[in-house]
Design an enzyme around this catalytic site. Structure first.
Site, short mmCIF file in Angstrom:
data_model
loop_
_atom_site.label_atom_id
_atom_site.label_comp_id
_atom_site.label_asym_id
_atom_site.label_seq_id
_atom_site.Cartn_x
_atom_site.Cartn_y
_atom_site.Cartn_z
N HIS A 356 -6.77 16.37 58.43
CA HIS A 356 -6.48 17.79 58.49
C HIS A 356 -6.14 18.17 59.93
O HIS A 356 -6.89 17.88 60.86
CB HIS A 356 -7.68 18.60 58.01
CG HIS A 356 -7.35 20.03 57.72
ND1 HIS A 356 -6.62 20.41 56.63
CD2 HIS A 356 -7.65 21.17 58.37
CE1 HIS A 356 -6.49 21.73 56.61
NE2 HIS A 356 -7.11 22.21 57.67
N ALA A 357 -5.00 18.81 60.15
CA ALA A 357 -4.53 19.13 61.50
C ALA A 357 -5.50 20.05 62.22
O ALA A 357 -5.97 21.04 61.66
CB ALA A 357 -3.16 19.78 61.43
N HIS A 386 2.39 25.05 65.87
CA HIS A 386 1.22 25.88 65.60
C HIS A 386 -0.02 25.34 66.32
O HIS A 386 -0.74 26.07 67.01
CB HIS A 386 0.98 25.94 64.08
CG HIS A 386 -0.27 26.65 63.67
ND1 HIS A 386 -0.26 27.90 63.10
CD2 HIS A 386 -1.58 26.28 63.73
CE1 HIS A 386 -1.51 28.27 62.83
NE2 HIS A 386 -2.32 27.30 63.20
N GLU A 387 -0.27 24.06 66.17
CA GLU A 387 -1.47 23.46 66.78
C GLU A 387 -1.41 23.53 68.31
O GLU A 387 -2.42 23.81 68.97
CB GLU A 387 -1.64 22.01 66.32
CG GLU A 387 -1.95 21.84 64.85
CD GLU A 387 -3.20 22.59 64.41
OE1 GLU A 387 -4.13 22.75 65.23
OE2 GLU A 387 -3.25 23.04 63.26
N HIS A 390 -2.65 26.69 69.71
CA HIS A 390 -4.09 26.73 69.94
C HIS A 390 -4.45 26.07 71.27
O HIS A 390 -5.27 26.59 72.03
CB HIS A 390 -4.82 26.00 68.81
CG HIS A 390 -4.73 26.67 67.48
ND1 HIS A 390 -4.91 28.02 67.30
CD2 HIS A 390 -4.48 26.17 66.24
CE1 HIS A 390 -4.79 28.32 66.02
NE2 HIS A 390 -4.53 27.21 65.36
N GLU A 414 -5.51 32.01 65.17
CA GLU A 414 -4.56 31.63 64.13
C GLU A 414 -3.25 32.39 64.27
O GLU A 414 -2.17 31.85 64.02
CB GLU A 414 -5.15 31.88 62.74
CG GLU A 414 -6.14 30.84 62.28
CD GLU A 414 -5.51 29.45 62.15
OE1 GLU A 414 -4.38 29.35 61.67
OE2 GLU A 414 -6.18 28.49 62.55
N HIS A 514 -14.85 29.26 50.82
CA HIS A 514 -15.40 30.10 51.88
C HIS A 514 -16.60 30.93 51.44
O HIS A 514 -17.37 31.39 52.29
CB HIS A 514 -14.30 31.02 52.42
CG HIS A 514 -13.16 30.26 53.03
ND1 HIS A 514 -12.26 29.56 52.26
CD2 HIS A 514 -12.78 30.09 54.32
CE1 HIS A 514 -11.36 28.99 53.06
NE2 HIS A 514 -11.65 29.29 54.31
N TYR A 524 -8.36 35.75 58.53
CA TYR A 524 -7.05 35.35 58.00
C TYR A 524 -6.17 36.57 57.71
O TYR A 524 -4.96 36.52 57.90
CB TYR A 524 -7.22 34.50 56.75
CG TYR A 524 -8.04 33.25 56.99
CD1 TYR A 524 -7.63 32.30 57.92
CD2 TYR A 524 -9.23 33.03 56.32
CE1 TYR A 524 -8.39 31.16 58.16
CE2 TYR A 524 -9.99 31.88 56.54
CZ TYR A 524 -9.56 30.96 57.47
OH TYR A 524 -10.31 29.84 57.70
#
Length: 615
Positions: A356-357, A386-387, A390, A414, A514, A524
């Site tokens: 998982h990234a 995207h990563e 972060h 995010e 969740h 989110y």
């Protein structure tokens, strides 16, 4: 939500209820040598000394935790699992102890920084445990049981065959068989039925812990993280949803009509909520998997990014280097060499890893890494952008005190990653030499539809999950109405209904990770709104003269300077100030999302003429 995860600061690591801690076991924050000193008046000087000592202790423990977690994620064995569990136990134990100690300074008048740091320490707890030893042990057991029920969940059929959640998720993404989808939908929700009494007990216990820390209930504690009164925050979310709702309603109307054509209006009534099992996702939270059912005619943009990457000899490393160039083109400093030495880009052949990234900052300074099992696809190329968003965020705030080494609120991290991904446009692909010609605007509708099925469709779901939990925590929703309230909110916000009758024997909220995993979900919702705000404002700063869905901030030093200045703030100031530094306004504004999808809105309005929209 299947969103790439990143390594956050201490506040994201803690579920306080995983530890049994009694009040008598907690150390007193102030050093004492005799009973007279133990009862002395606590002062602001004591609070500042406690903060300094706490930051030093947590910095060392955070480094130990990050390294243990990284090793476990990259070398999954029994031993690395045990080491990871042990350091997480230590981290949890420490933060529970320190958070309870921080409460002793609640009545003092302190300067801004001291009060903010103490509040962040208390709010680091997701599930505050009661200080009664037996109750805390009970809560710890419940949390573990809920996690186990979800993690081990599978659907076993009458013929003895069993399906994992992964198996069912894949089938629901591709199957167009009404009855097969219904079977899978029902099957997964069998696993959550036993959670119901456990969840009720958990609510009672964690509410007690929240009250001990000075909050009315756990939901109020969660909402207190947002630099505004808890009740005002709830109203603000509904205001923002009101802005998005017309776009969502148009998308909902079109999708329902297409599903009616596919399955028949006897199964998809055109004046009722959509049956939840037909939207290509186990939870009907994102609808991108049914793009083939609702796609506009002649929507093919004429290129495939996966094929372009192959044609231009992009391997995994070149994909990462290409994404890094996006940031350096905006004036950001290159990533350190250690990033390439220590990151995981390719799935090893000789061991199990978590694929998982995720993006990491191991030492809270410059030891930045990503962990991905990169596939050479267009989707993965966007995920890498995207990563790295972060990573650049993590580095930007690394000079802040530990308490502030996190995003302005939990939606910002995010949102920043997704903001960067929004700039991976056909125009950007042409600038970096992957695409020869940008398709004309007539091809945009298909791209916008595909994105809206994931991003716009997700907005009401991301709002209602915590709406339900907050009402449960406050007692507005009683245990005997858990399932009824869940589906009332899903119909109210999403226009989605259970495909078969449900009762209070069911516990459908527990079928979403969740909820039993006790992970707040509002982040989110915030991220989906904020990313479009950031994108619109940065495009304006960059001098963009195109429609914002065609804008890329690639190569804009002006946008890079503005973005970096906001990232450097971390959470040292209220998030409203961070937002204002980019957008010029301290309030969130969902009209940016409407602007982005304006061509799609016009298309949907045309398609929906003569249809009976709403539910």
């Amino acid at each position: 939500m299947n969103t790439p995860r990143f390594k956050l600061s201490m506040s994201a690591l803690i579920v306080a209820s995983t530890l049994a801690l009694s009040a008598c076991e907690a150390e007193i924050a102030i050093d004492t040598t005799d009973s007279a000193q133990a009862t002395k008046t606590i002062t602001a000087k004591d609070a500042n000394a406690f903060i300094a000592k706490t930051e030093k202790e947590l910095s060392a423990l955070y480094l130990e935790s990050s390294r243990a977690e990284w090793i476990y994620a990259n070398f999954i064995t029994h031993d690395t699992s045990a080491l990871s569990a042990e350091v997480n136990r230590k981290m949890t134990e420490t933060v529970v102890r320190l958070a309870n100690q921080a409460a002793q300074f609640d009545e003092l008048e302190l300067d801004y920084d001291a009060r903010r740091k103490l509040n962040k320490l208390k709010l680091a707890l997701t599930l505050p445990a009661p200080q009664d030893e037996d109750k805390t042990a009970q809560l710890s057991t419940i949390v573990a049981e809920l996690g186990g029920l979800y993690g081990k969940g599978k659907y076993c059929k009458d013929d003895g065959s069993c399906l994992s959640l992964g198996d069912m998720t894949s089938k629901m993404a591709t199957s167009r068989d009404y009855n097969e989808l219904l079977d899978l939908w029902q099957g997964w929700r069998q696993i959550s039925k036993p959670m119901r009494p456990l969840y009720e007990q958990q609510v009672t216990l964690t509410n007690e812990g929240a009250k001990e820390l000075g909050y009315t209930d756990t939901g109020a504690m969660w909402r207190s993280k947002y630099d505004m009164p808890a009740d005002d925050f709830t109203k603000e979310l509904d205001r923002i949803w009101g802005q998005v709702k017309p776009l969502y309603n148009a998308l909902h109307c079109h999708v329902r009509a297409k599903l009616g054509e596919k399955y028949g209006t006897d199964k998809v009534a055109q004046d009722e909520p959509i049956p939840a099992h037909l939207l290509g996702n186990m939870w009907a939270q994102a609808w991108g998997n049914i793009y083939d059912v609702v796609a506009p005619e002649n929507a093919d943009p004429g290129y495939d990014v996966t094929e372009l990457l192959a044609k231009n000899n992009y391997d995994e490393l070149k994909m990462v280097k290409g994404a890094e160039t996006f940031f350096t083109s905006m004036g950001f400093e290159p990533l350190p060499e250690t990033f390439y030495e220590r990151s995981l880009f390719v799935k090893p052949k000789d061991r199990d890893v978590q694929c998982h990234a995720s993006a990491w900052n191991i030492d809270s300074k410059d030891d930045l890494r990503i962990k991905m099992c990169i596939q050479r696809t267009g989707e993965e190329f966007s995920v890498i952008h995207h990563e790295l968003g972060h990573n650049f965020y993590q580095r930007a705030y690394n000079k802040q005190p530990l308490f502030y080494q996190e995003s302005a609120n939990d939606g910002f991290h995010e949102a920043i990653g997704d903001t960067i991904a929004l700039s991976v446009t056909p125009g950007y692909l042409k600038e970096i030499g992957l695409l020869e010609q940008v398709p004309d605007e007539s091809k945009d509708i298909g791209l916008l539809m595909k994105m809206a099925l994931d991003k716009v469709a997700f907005v009401p779901f991301s709002l209602m999950v915590d709406q339900w939990r907050w009402q449960v925590f406050s007692g507005q929703v009683k245990p005997q109405d858990y399932n009824k309230a869940w589906w009332e909110l899903r119909e109210k916000y999403q226009g989605v209904q259970a495909p078969i009758a449900r009762s209070e024997d069911d516990f459908d909220p527990g079928a979403k990770y969740h909820v039993p995993g006790n992970t707040p979900y509002t982040r989110y919702f915030l991220a989906h709104i904020l990313q479009f705000e950031f994108h619109r404002s940065l495009c304006e700063i960059a001098g963009n003269d195109k429609a914002i869905h065609r804008c890329s901030i690639y190569n804009s030093k002006e946008a890079g300077d503005k973005l970096n200045a906001m990232l450097e703030i971390g959470s040292s100031r209220p998030w409203q100030e961070a937002l204002e530094s980019i957008t010029g306004k301290p309030q969130m504004d969902a009209t940016a999302m409407l602007d982005y999808f304006a061509p799609l809105q016009r298309y949907l309005d045309e398609q929906n003429k003569g249809r009976n929209c709403g539910w």
